[in-house]
Design a protein around this motif. Structure first.
Motif, mmCIF file in Angstrom:
data_model
loop_
_atom_site.group_PDB
_atom_site.id
_atom_site.type_symbol
_atom_site.label_atom_id
_atom_site.label_comp_id
_atom_site.label_asym_id
_atom_site.label_seq_id
_atom_site.Cartn_x
_atom_site.Cartn_y
_atom_site.Cartn_z
ATOM 1 N N THR A 130 0.941 -1.085 0.035
ATOM 2 C CA THR A 130 -0.106 0.046 0.046
ATOM 3 C C THR A 130 0.741 1.458 0.055
ATOM 4 O O THR A 130 2.189 1.035 -0.058
ATOM 5 C CB THR A 130 -1.049 -0.024 1.203
ATOM 6 O OG1 THR A 130 -1.848 1.149 1.148
ATOM 7 C CG2 THR A 130 -0.188 0.199 2.536
ATOM 8 N N ARG A 175 -14.193 -4.496 -6.358
ATOM 9 C CA ARG A 175 -14.314 -5.593 -5.540
ATOM 10 C C ARG A 175 -14.356 -6.990 -6.287
ATOM 11 O O ARG A 175 -14.061 -8.086 -6.076
ATOM 12 C CB ARG A 175 -15.806 -5.401 -4.537
ATOM 13 C CG ARG A 175 -15.704 -6.429 -3.598
ATOM 14 C CD ARG A 175 -17.088 -6.202 -2.635
ATOM 15 N NE ARG A 175 -16.784 -5.053 -1.768
ATOM 16 C CZ ARG A 175 -17.558 -4.268 -0.806
ATOM 17 N NH1 ARG A 175 -18.948 -4.891 -0.909
ATOM 18 N NH2 ARG A 175 -17.304 -3.502 -0.145
ATOM 19 N N VAL A 182 -2.833 -2.406 -2.843
ATOM 20 C CA VAL A 182 -3.877 -2.066 -2.386
ATOM 21 C C VAL A 182 -4.788 -0.980 -3.402
ATOM 22 O O VAL A 182 -4.254 -0.221 -4.117
ATOM 23 C CB VAL A 182 -3.952 -1.455 -1.046
ATOM 24 C CG1 VAL A 182 -5.126 -0.459 -0.604
ATOM 25 C CG2 VAL A 182 -3.268 -2.637 -0.057
ATOM 26 N N GLY A 183 -6.120 -1.127 -3.282
ATOM 27 C CA GLY A 183 -6.827 0.003 -4.051
ATOM 28 C C GLY A 183 -6.780 1.320 -3.385
ATOM 29 O O GLY A 183 -6.165 2.272 -3.890
ATOM 30 N N ILE A 184 -7.456 1.545 -2.225
ATOM 31 C CA ILE A 184 -7.324 2.682 -1.504
ATOM 32 C C ILE A 184 -7.378 2.216 -0.112
ATOM 33 O O ILE A 184 -8.059 1.765 0.681
ATOM 34 C CB ILE A 184 -8.652 3.705 -1.572
ATOM 35 C CG1 ILE A 184 -8.941 3.927 -3.027
ATOM 36 C CG2 ILE A 184 -8.771 4.811 -0.692
ATOM 37 C CD1 ILE A 184 -10.256 4.737 -3.502
ATOM 38 N N ASP A 228 -9.747 -1.827 2.721
ATOM 39 C CA ASP A 228 -9.804 -1.832 1.409
ATOM 40 C C ASP A 228 -10.038 -3.416 1.004
ATOM 41 O O ASP A 228 -9.624 -4.600 2.126
ATOM 42 C CB ASP A 228 -8.328 -1.782 0.649
ATOM 43 C CG ASP A 228 -8.273 -1.876 -0.550
ATOM 44 O OD1 ASP A 228 -8.512 -1.046 -1.731
ATOM 45 O OD2 ASP A 228 -7.701 -2.951 -1.163
ATOM 46 N N CYS A 229 -10.674 -3.800 0.099
ATOM 47 C CA CYS A 229 -11.246 -5.174 -0.100
ATOM 48 C C CYS A 229 -10.138 -6.053 -0.406
ATOM 49 O O CYS A 229 -10.017 -7.291 -0.238
ATOM 50 C CB CYS A 229 -12.205 -5.232 -1.363
ATOM 51 S SG CYS A 229 -11.525 -4.955 -2.797
#
Length: 632
Positions: free
Chosen positions: A158, A235, A257-259, A264-265
């Motif tokens: 991340t 997702r 990681v997305g956000i 985060d999912c």
């Protein structure tokens, strides 16, 4: 807003009318996502544009209806046989015959805007802990378990700036060792399948389509038992990536990681082999918080008990939060050494990615890959000692990189980040910087790299900025950082690749209206004017032929275009042979606007910085590197 500028964008919109209302398929939200007031524009399009659009639409309606019918039969037969859905593995789900890649992408896009997905977003925004609970439910409905993810030997990364580059370095290093790698990242530049890579290459269209329908079909046939819910776009893609990596039997998976991190999912992962945190800064404040401490808390949420974690050097307030998070979670945390420390032992190291800021990303990647290799290759899993004092953060030791590590760092490619492309007399500098820190790094890189190119130019060079930014970003502040680059023109356009509709759905975004995108461009243009000429309140020149000027003609240094292709076409003035094929797709401009291009025509070379958004960079690459999105 000028009507004719607005009208020029109508061709990027799909037809929408009440006649489609009775057709209920997975594509229904995709077609009705645009505001109903736009449907009348459909009838203003020439027949040469309508016919290919309707052919595409007809094909998609038929195939998605076929999918719905087949899924319905399977659900009915399972119910009659008394088969419980939760034990129905995706491994047994066949591919739906006749469904093609673009059909899958169009169906995927329905997850951007369907009602249940939007409801999920708003419900979970105030209760973020529900996100991981919902993710586990969707994962099980897709036939997967969290326990299965343990077998992917995951590296979880991340950060605010540089996490994608860190992942790219790490994946390339381990692939150089001969391991079969999986790599999940976001966003994509041109095609969705770029997000899911096997051995460094985007998964092929055929495999993407096959696995997409396996996962989508399983989720679709179980939604009635779960209040009709389907996972939202990101997702779903995360579940799809896990499924693909398991099916393709990768040796490891590098997961970006997305956000954020904590909610985060991707954080459904229980036992990664190692975690990393790249440079932290302010971004996504509505979700993560508006201070560095709040953001660091979210990022530290990927720490796991006993799992080694590494961070680049952070501001003190962020480092203190990461230290506390690591102590609470019982996670051993190390700070990466300076990149120069490795070189002190082995001499200069070459990086495949440009920019001084990539050095900290490379140091983090070296620590992540080194730790992963130790766990993989040392007997009994004795890799790093985790018996460190949790109240402090230990300094990770530098080491002499192996030949494979050196080669991996040098061979790393990560398009759209500090990327330079030379097409004859036109040179493009592409960087998807979209935060204050990343934009400052972009400015430093561009000034250094462009200066080198200008010293080798055969004559005078014209500098152009092509800019757009999305979301909640402070565009005015980012533009202010770009002022010292001394551009001759600043050009603004929305993240719309072209105004002529095609059946390529990969770059469509239904979460932002066209009105909002164009308004944002005009706001950015005004901000640039304020930064460069205080008190100049002249109107933006309209660029479409026969339009009515809002202000007297003058030699404006700012222009706003309806799409990326129109902007590139005007900037390059026919001097980029790669864009020659697209000239018929560009709307005609006012003669006065063409006359303003004299500096471009007279320059020996044109240098263009494209920045502010990875989506803008991706839209540009679609035209500048057609082969980028035309793989198998």
């Amino acid at each position: 807003m000028p009507d004719l500028v607005f009208g020029s964008v109508q061709r990027c919109l799909l037809p929408t009318c009440s006649d489609f209302g009775h057709l209920v398929t997975p594509l229904t939200p995709y077609l009705v996502a645009s505001s109903c007031k736009w449907h009348q524009m459909w009838f203003e399009l020439p027949m040469t544009t309508q016919r290919p659009m309707m052919a595409c639409m007809s094909r998609l309606w038929k195939r998605t209806s076929l999918l719905a019918a087949r899924l319905g039969k399977r659900v009915l037969s399972c119910r009659l046989a008394g088969i419980p859905f939760q034990h129905y593995s995706t491994k047994a789900v066949p591919q739906i015959p006749g469904m093609e890649y673009q059909d899958a992408i169009c169906t995927l896009n329905t997850l951007q805007t369907n009602a249940s997905a939007l409801e999920q977003v708003w419900r979970e925004r105030s209760h973020p802990e529900l996100q991981l609970q919902a993710m586990r439910g969707f994962l099980e409905r897709a036939g997967l378990t969290v326990k299965e993810l343990d077998h992917l030997n995951i590296i979880h990364v991340t950060g605010t700036k540089g996490k994608g580059s860190t992942c790219a370095f790490t994946e390339q290093i381990l692939r150089t060792y001969g391991f079969r790698t999986g790599f999940y990242s976001s966003p994509h530049l041109v095609q969705v399948r770029e997000r899911i890579r096997i051995n460094g290459q985007p998964i092929g269209k055929e495999l993407f389509t096959k696995y997409f329908w396996q996962v989508y079909g399983r989720l679709d046939e179980t939604k009635e038992a779960h209040d009709g819910t389907m996972p939202a776009y990101f997702r779903f893609l995360t579940i799809l990536a896990f499924h693909i990596f398991l099916q393709e039997k990768v040796d490891l998976a590098v997961i970006e990681v997305g956000i954020g991190g904590a909610y985060d999912c991707t954080n459904i992962i229980r036992r990664p082999w190692v975690c990393g945190i790249s440079s932290l800064g302010i971004d996504h404040t509505q979700i993560l918080g508006d201070t560095l401490e709040k953001i660091a808390w979210q990022k530290g949420g990927i720490f796991k008990p006993g799992v080694p974690a590494f961070t680049v050097k952070q501001p003190e307030e962020a480092m203190a939060v990461l230290r506390d998070r690591a102590k609470q979670i019982s996670c051993p945390l190390w700070v990466c050494p300076d990149f120069e420390d490795y070189q002190a032992n082995c001499g200069p190291l070459s990086l495949g990615l440009a920019g001084q800021h990539q050095r900290s990303n490379a140091s983090l990647a070296l620590q992540l890959s080194h730790t992963w290799l130790q766990r993989r290759c040392l007997p009994n899993g004795k890799f790093l000692s985790t018996n460190i004092e949790m109240s402090n953060i230990s300094e990770a030791l530098s080491f002499i990189p192996s030949p494979n590590m050196k080669k991996g760092l040098a061979d790393t490619e990560w398009p759209g980040r500090n990327q330079t492309m030379k097409h004859g007399q036109v040179t493009y500098f592409l960087d998807g910087a979209h935060t204050m820190r990343s934009m400052q790094a972009c400015v430093n890189w561009f000034q250094e790299t462009a200066a080198q190119h200008e010293r080798n130019a055969s004559g005078p060079v014209t500098r152009i900025l092509l800019f757009n930014a999305t979301g909640e970003r402070d565009c005015a502040a980012m533009l202010k950082l770009l002022v010292p680059c001394h551009f001759d023109f600043a050009v603004f356009c929305p993240n719309i690749p072209e105004t002529i509709t095609s059946c390529n759905a990969d770059q469509q975004n239904f979460n932002v209206s066209v009105e909002h995108m164009l308004t944002r461009c005009l706001d950015n243009e005004r901000s640039w004017r304020l930064h460069n000429s205080a008190g100049d309140t002249g109107g933006t020149p309209l660029l479409i032929e026969n339009s009515l000027s809002l202000a007297p003609d003058k030699n404006a240094d700012t222009l706003v275009f309806p799409c990326i292709l129109s902007a590139l076409h005007w900037i390059t003035q026919g001097r980029d042979p790669v864009l020659a094929h697209a000239s018929k797709k560009v709307l005609p401009l006012k003669p006065s606007m063409m006359a303003k291009a004299a500096p471009l025509c007279n320059a020996a070379e044109i240098h263009i910085l494209i920045t502010g958004s990875l989506h803008l960079v991706g839209g540009a690459l679609k035209h500048l590197a057609p082969e980028f999105g035309n793989g198998p």
